[in-house]
Design a protein around this motif. Sequence first.
Motif, mmCIF file in Angstrom:
data_model
loop_
_atom_site.group_PDB
_atom_site.id
_atom_site.type_symbol
_atom_site.label_atom_id
_atom_site.label_comp_id
_atom_site.label_asym_id
_atom_site.label_seq_id
_atom_site.Cartn_x
_atom_site.Cartn_y
_atom_site.Cartn_z
ATOM 1 N N VAL A 53 0.843 -1.198 0.000
ATOM 2 C CA VAL A 53 0.000 0.000 0.000
ATOM 3 C C VAL A 53 0.878 1.248 0.000
ATOM 4 O O VAL A 53 0.623 2.199 -0.750
ATOM 5 N N VAL A 54 1.941 1.246 0.816
ATOM 6 C CA VAL A 54 2.864 2.390 0.855
ATOM 7 C C VAL A 54 3.504 2.576 -0.512
ATOM 8 O O VAL A 54 3.601 3.699 -1.015
ATOM 9 N N PHE A 55 3.929 1.476 -1.127
ATOM 10 C CA PHE A 55 4.531 1.562 -2.457
ATOM 11 C C PHE A 55 3.533 2.130 -3.455
ATOM 12 O O PHE A 55 3.874 2.996 -4.261
ATOM 13 N N LEU A 56 2.300 1.651 -3.429
ATOM 14 C CA LEU A 56 1.278 2.114 -4.364
ATOM 15 C C LEU A 56 1.015 3.611 -4.208
ATOM 16 O O LEU A 56 0.936 4.339 -5.195
ATOM 17 N N VAL A 57 0.930 4.084 -2.961
ATOM 18 C CA VAL A 57 0.699 5.513 -2.717
ATOM 19 C C VAL A 57 1.886 6.327 -3.247
ATOM 20 O O VAL A 57 1.710 7.355 -3.908
ATOM 21 N N ALA A 58 3.116 5.853 -2.971
ATOM 22 C CA ALA A 58 4.308 6.557 -3.461
ATOM 23 C C ALA A 58 4.355 6.550 -4.985
ATOM 24 O O ALA A 58 4.713 7.554 -5.617
ATOM 25 N N MET A 59 3.974 5.421 -5.598
ATOM 26 C CA MET A 59 3.967 5.322 -7.056
ATOM 27 C C MET A 59 2.941 6.303 -7.653
ATOM 28 O O MET A 59 3.245 7.013 -8.620
ATOM 29 N N LEU A 60 1.761 6.369 -7.082
ATOM 30 C CA LEU A 60 0.741 7.296 -7.575
ATOM 31 C C LEU A 60 1.182 8.749 -7.403
ATOM 32 O O LEU A 60 0.955 9.582 -8.285
ATOM 33 N N ALA A 61 1.846 9.050 -6.284
ATOM 34 C CA ALA A 61 2.361 10.407 -6.076
ATOM 35 C C ALA A 61 3.402 10.740 -7.141
ATOM 36 O O ALA A 61 3.402 11.842 -7.706
ATOM 37 N N GLY A 62 4.277 9.796 -7.442
ATOM 38 C CA GLY A 62 5.270 10.009 -8.490
ATOM 39 C C GLY A 62 4.632 10.216 -9.850
ATOM 40 O O GLY A 62 5.079 11.050 -10.641
ATOM 41 N N MET A 63 3.571 9.468 -10.128
ATOM 42 C CA MET A 63 2.873 9.619 -11.410
ATOM 43 C C MET A 63 2.216 10.994 -11.519
ATOM 44 O O MET A 63 2.147 11.568 -12.609
ATOM 45 N N LEU A 64 1.729 11.522 -10.405
ATOM 46 C CA LEU A 64 1.107 12.848 -10.416
ATOM 47 C C LEU A 64 2.151 13.963 -10.515
ATOM 48 O O LEU A 64 1.914 14.988 -11.150
ATOM 49 N N LEU A 65 3.315 13.749 -9.899
ATOM 50 C CA LEU A 65 4.349 14.783 -9.890
ATOM 51 C C LEU A 65 5.214 14.787 -11.150
ATOM 52 O O LEU A 65 5.806 15.816 -11.480
ATOM 53 N N ALA A 66 5.289 13.673 -11.848
ATOM 54 C CA ALA A 66 6.187 13.568 -13.003
ATOM 55 C C ALA A 66 5.839 14.535 -14.140
ATOM 56 O O ALA A 66 6.748 15.197 -14.657
ATOM 57 N N PRO A 67 4.583 14.672 -14.579
ATOM 58 C CA PRO A 67 4.305 15.589 -15.693
ATOM 59 C C PRO A 67 4.679 17.046 -15.420
ATOM 60 O O PRO A 67 5.340 17.668 -16.247
ATOM 61 N N PRO A 68 4.311 17.621 -14.243
ATOM 62 C CA PRO A 68 4.736 19.006 -14.016
ATOM 63 C C PRO A 68 6.260 19.142 -13.923
ATOM 64 O O PRO A 68 6.830 20.122 -14.389
ATOM 65 N N LEU A 69 6.911 18.154 -13.337
ATOM 66 C CA LEU A 69 8.373 18.187 -13.251
ATOM 67 C C LEU A 69 8.997 18.116 -14.645
ATOM 68 O O LEU A 69 9.938 18.855 -14.955
ATOM 69 N N ARG A 70 8.454 17.245 -15.489
ATOM 70 C CA ARG A 70 8.964 17.136 -16.864
ATOM 71 C C ARG A 70 8.754 18.450 -17.616
ATOM 72 O O ARG A 70 9.642 18.919 -18.321
ATOM 73 N N ASN A 71 7.584 19.067 -17.464
ATOM 74 C CA ASN A 71 7.327 20.357 -18.114
ATOM 75 C C ASN A 71 8.315 21.419 -17.650
ATOM 76 O O ASN A 71 8.821 22.202 -18.452
ATOM 77 N N ARG A 72 8.595 21.435 -16.367
ATOM 78 C CA ARG A 72 9.557 22.410 -15.830
ATOM 79 C C ARG A 72 10.949 22.165 -16.392
ATOM 80 O O ARG A 72 11.641 23.107 -16.785
ATOM 81 N N LEU A 73 11.376 20.912 -16.441
ATOM 82 C CA LEU A 73 12.681 20.587 -17.016
ATOM 83 C C LEU A 73 12.734 20.947 -18.505
ATOM 84 O O LEU A 73 13.751 21.440 -18.989
ATOM 85 N N ASP A 74 11.634 20.701 -19.225
ATOM 86 C CA ASP A 74 11.581 21.058 -20.644
ATOM 87 C C ASP A 74 11.697 22.566 -20.831
ATOM 88 O O ASP A 74 12.383 23.039 -21.738
ATOM 89 N N GLN A 75 11.024 23.340 -19.973
ATOM 90 C CA GLN A 75 11.094 24.803 -20.057
ATOM 91 C C GLN A 75 12.512 25.295 -19.775
ATOM 92 O O GLN A 75 13.000 26.219 -20.423
ATOM 93 N N GLN A 76 13.189 24.684 -18.800
ATOM 94 C CA GLN A 76 14.561 25.074 -18.490
ATOM 95 C C GLN A 76 15.503 24.721 -19.619
ATOM 96 O O GLN A 76 16.428 25.457 -19.905
ATOM 97 N N ALA A 77 15.260 23.595 -20.292
ATOM 98 C CA ALA A 77 16.109 23.190 -21.413
ATOM 99 C C ALA A 77 15.965 24.148 -22.585
ATOM 100 O O ALA A 77 16.930 24.443 -23.282
ATOM 101 N N VAL A 78 14.746 24.650 -22.811
ATOM 102 C CA VAL A 78 14.502 25.603 -23.898
ATOM 103 C C VAL A 78 15.150 26.943 -23.573
ATOM 104 O O VAL A 78 15.705 27.603 -24.457
ATOM 105 N N ALA A 79 15.117 27.350 -22.310
ATOM 106 C CA ALA A 79 15.676 28.640 -21.887
ATOM 107 C C ALA A 79 17.207 28.658 -22.002
ATOM 108 O O ALA A 79 17.791 29.719 -22.151
ATOM 109 N N VAL A 80 17.823 27.510 -21.924
ATOM 110 C CA VAL A 80 19.306 27.455 -21.961
ATOM 111 C C VAL A 80 19.843 27.594 -23.325
ATOM 112 O O VAL A 80 19.457 27.468 -24.341
#
Length: 143
Positions: free
Chosen positions: A116-143
């Motif tokens: 259950v702990v793993f599943l909750v952590a996995m779901l949190a990672g799935m929710l956080l990954a898209p905004p993090l990827r967008n932020r990294l993509d924006q930083q890559a374009v700015a460089v």
Amino acid sequence: MRVMISFLVGALFGLGLLMSGMTDTTKVQGWLDVFGNWDPTLAFVMGGAIVPMAAAWRFTQGRKPVLAAAFPAPPEPRLGRNLVIGSTFFGMGWGLAGLCPGPAMASLSYGGVGGVVFLVAMLAGMLLAPPLRNRLDQQAVAV
């Protein structure tokens, strides 16, 4: 009909994970412990997944599936930042917990807080990954 077939295929997949030992965290961590008490038996599980999948990619070319509009496209063979970062986090989670998403879902069926702990952590990672990827993509374009 599609839901029933999906349920049956998912149940078969879960049964395969259970029978192969992929839901046993000590077996998975034993596979990853190359310099210690290494357990090579999961190599057969990997071969049992990779070989049929390679054949399936070849078999589906030029065909149409029965229950969908099209088969999914093969993954991009290029090595990129998303693949490296995603693989790193997947590997870290797999090594620390001894579970990956499929076996984690299958292990929920026989209880325990760890799954259950793993599943909750996995779901949190799935929710956080898209905004993090967008932020990294924006930083890559700015460089």
